[in-house]
Scaffold this motif. Structure first.
Motif, short mmCIF file in Angstrom:
data_model
loop_
_atom_site.label_atom_id
_atom_site.label_comp_id
_atom_site.label_asym_id
_atom_site.label_seq_id
_atom_site.Cartn_x
_atom_site.Cartn_y
_atom_site.Cartn_z
N ARG A 68 -41.09 -7.85 14.79
CA ARG A 68 -41.39 -6.44 14.55
C ARG A 68 -42.65 -6.33 13.69
N GLY A 69 -43.63 -5.63 14.21
CA GLY A 69 -44.87 -5.47 13.47
C GLY A 69 -46.01 -5.00 14.35
N ASP A 70 -47.20 -5.02 13.80
CA ASP A 70 -48.41 -4.56 14.47
C ASP A 70 -48.90 -5.64 15.43
N ILE A 71 -48.92 -5.36 16.72
CA ILE A 71 -49.28 -6.36 17.73
C ILE A 71 -50.71 -6.85 17.56
N THR A 72 -51.56 -6.04 16.92
CA THR A 72 -52.95 -6.46 16.73
C THR A 72 -53.10 -7.53 15.65
N ARG A 73 -51.99 -7.93 15.03
CA ARG A 73 -52.02 -9.02 14.04
C ARG A 73 -51.69 -10.38 14.67
N LEU A 74 -51.24 -10.38 15.91
CA LEU A 74 -50.73 -11.62 16.50
C LEU A 74 -51.85 -12.54 17.00
N GLY A 75 -51.87 -13.75 16.46
CA GLY A 75 -52.83 -14.76 16.88
C GLY A 75 -52.24 -15.62 17.96
N VAL A 76 -52.10 -15.06 19.15
CA VAL A 76 -51.52 -15.76 20.30
C VAL A 76 -52.58 -15.85 21.41
N VAL B 89 -42.90 -16.83 24.47
CA VAL B 89 -42.99 -15.40 24.76
C VAL B 89 -42.45 -14.65 23.56
N ILE B 90 -43.23 -13.73 23.06
CA ILE B 90 -42.82 -12.92 21.91
C ILE B 90 -42.59 -11.49 22.37
N PHE B 91 -41.41 -10.96 22.08
CA PHE B 91 -41.17 -9.54 22.29
C PHE B 91 -41.56 -8.84 20.99
N ASN B 92 -42.65 -8.10 21.06
CA ASN B 92 -43.15 -7.39 19.90
C ASN B 92 -42.64 -5.95 19.91
N VAL B 93 -42.01 -5.55 18.84
CA VAL B 93 -41.53 -4.17 18.71
C VAL B 93 -42.13 -3.58 17.44
N PHE B 94 -42.25 -2.27 17.43
CA PHE B 94 -42.80 -1.59 16.26
C PHE B 94 -41.76 -0.69 15.60
N LYS B 95 -40.92 -0.10 16.43
CA LYS B 95 -39.92 0.83 15.91
C LYS B 95 -38.59 0.11 15.64
N GLN C 210 -35.69 1.24 16.18
CA GLN C 210 -34.80 1.45 17.32
C GLN C 210 -34.92 0.30 18.32
N ASP C 211 -36.14 -0.07 18.66
CA ASP C 211 -36.35 -1.16 19.62
C ASP C 211 -35.93 -2.51 19.04
N PHE C 212 -36.18 -2.70 17.76
CA PHE C 212 -35.77 -3.95 17.11
C PHE C 212 -34.27 -4.14 17.21
N ASN C 213 -33.53 -3.08 16.96
CA ASN C 213 -32.07 -3.16 17.03
C ASN C 213 -31.58 -3.38 18.46
N ILE C 214 -32.25 -2.77 19.43
CA ILE C 214 -31.88 -2.96 20.83
C ILE C 214 -32.04 -4.42 21.23
N TYR C 215 -33.17 -5.02 20.90
CA TYR C 215 -33.41 -6.41 21.27
C TYR C 215 -32.46 -7.35 20.53
N LYS D 80 -33.46 1.09 25.99
CA LYS D 80 -32.46 0.04 26.19
C LYS D 80 -32.60 -0.59 27.57
N LEU D 81 -32.74 0.23 28.58
CA LEU D 81 -32.88 -0.28 29.94
C LEU D 81 -34.18 -1.09 30.09
N ALA D 82 -35.24 -0.61 29.46
CA ALA D 82 -36.51 -1.32 29.51
C ALA D 82 -36.38 -2.70 28.87
N ALA D 83 -35.69 -2.78 27.75
CA ALA D 83 -35.50 -4.07 27.07
C ALA D 83 -34.66 -5.02 27.91
#
Length: 267
Positions: A98-106, A249-255, A257-262, A227-230
């Motif tokens: 969970r965080g800002d995807i623009t920080r990821l060095g992938v 593979v990293i599932f990046n979430v910001f909210k 709600q999405d963190f809890n779903i995953y 939820k369905l998308a996840a």
């Protein structure tokens, strides 16, 4: 040159490109100055910029990236470590962060793009498309414009295109257009979302990339149920990983709600 001076100089460059911007006052507040620069970058149409502009812009954006903190795969545990009871087959190659995807060095981050594939033109909009283009710099929109000119038509839903990452910590950006949901999700839209993940993975594999970070495609402005998308995302990725050389593979979430779903899908 101080950061404030860099921002001010870049603003003047962009204002000089368009006579209509001459009446825009220069903010005194440093935060408002930076916001104006981002706004001018967001509304700028694709086109050549001077070497001086690009050099100064790149310096600023890379300084900001370092300050935000670059996060690599080594900094993020796999779900096998965090959720040992997970039934995910490839739990040793999948992560949740969970965080800002623009920080990821992938090797690549995935951008939930629109069919124009040119980024978001709304000044300082909160969508991920805007965040990625703002952090990458104007070169990203220029490369996307070249791709679209060569293609000659809008980007279809479910396909994927790859560009450089420019000033992002990520080496590349993979752009995909997800389905836009109305009152209810159709079976076709479920397949289209699945195609987004599959085609991004296939393109990453074709490009010999080892790590890719997905945002929550279509769940924001495009209204796909979270939820369905996840569920579609996790199932598609897990199946693909059984037959690929992609290592993470990293599932990046910001909210939250999405963190809890995953988390529930992994537990």
């Amino acid at each position: 040159m101080t950061r404030e001076q860099k921002v001010s100089t870049l603003i003047q460059y962009l204002k000089q490109e368009n006579q209509g911007y001459a009446s825009i006052p220069d903010p005194i507040d440093e935060g408002e100055q930076r916001r104006l620069l981002r706004s001018l970058m967001n509304v700028r149409y694709p086109g050549h910029a001077s070497a001086e502009y690009e050099k100064l812009q790149d310096e600023l954006l890379q300084e900001e990236a370092e300050e935000k903190g670059i996060v690599t795969c080594n900094d993020i545990p796999v779900i096998e470590q965090e959720y040992p009871c997970s039934e995910i087959k490839n739990s040793d190659r999948i992560s949740l962060w969970r965080g800002d995807i623009t920080r990821l060095g992938v090797d690549a981050i995935v951008n939930a793009a629109n069919s124009q594939l040119l980024g978001c033109f709304v000044p300082c909009h909160g969508c991920i498309d805007n965040a990625i283009h703002s952090a990458a710099g104007i070169q990203l929109r220029n490369e996307c414009a070249e791709i679209m000119t060569e293609q000659g038509h809008e980007e279809p839903i479910g396909k994927a295109k790859i560009t450089k990452g420019y000033n992002l910590p990520a080496k590349h950006v993979i752009h995909t257009v997800g389905p836009i949901v109305g009152l209810a999700v159709t079976e076709k839209q479920k397949e289209q979302l699945k195609d987004c993940y599959l085609n991004c993975l296939k393109l990453a594999e074709k490009s010999s990339l080892k790590s890719i970070a997905f945002c929550c495609i279509s769940t924001g402005e495009f209204h796909f149920p979270n939820k369905l998308a996840a569920e579609i995302a996790v199932d598609t990725v897990d199946r693909f990983l059984t037959k690929t050389s992609i290592e993470r593979v990293i599932f990046n979430v910001f909210k939250e709600q999405d963190f809890n779903i995953y988390k529930k899908l992994f537990c």
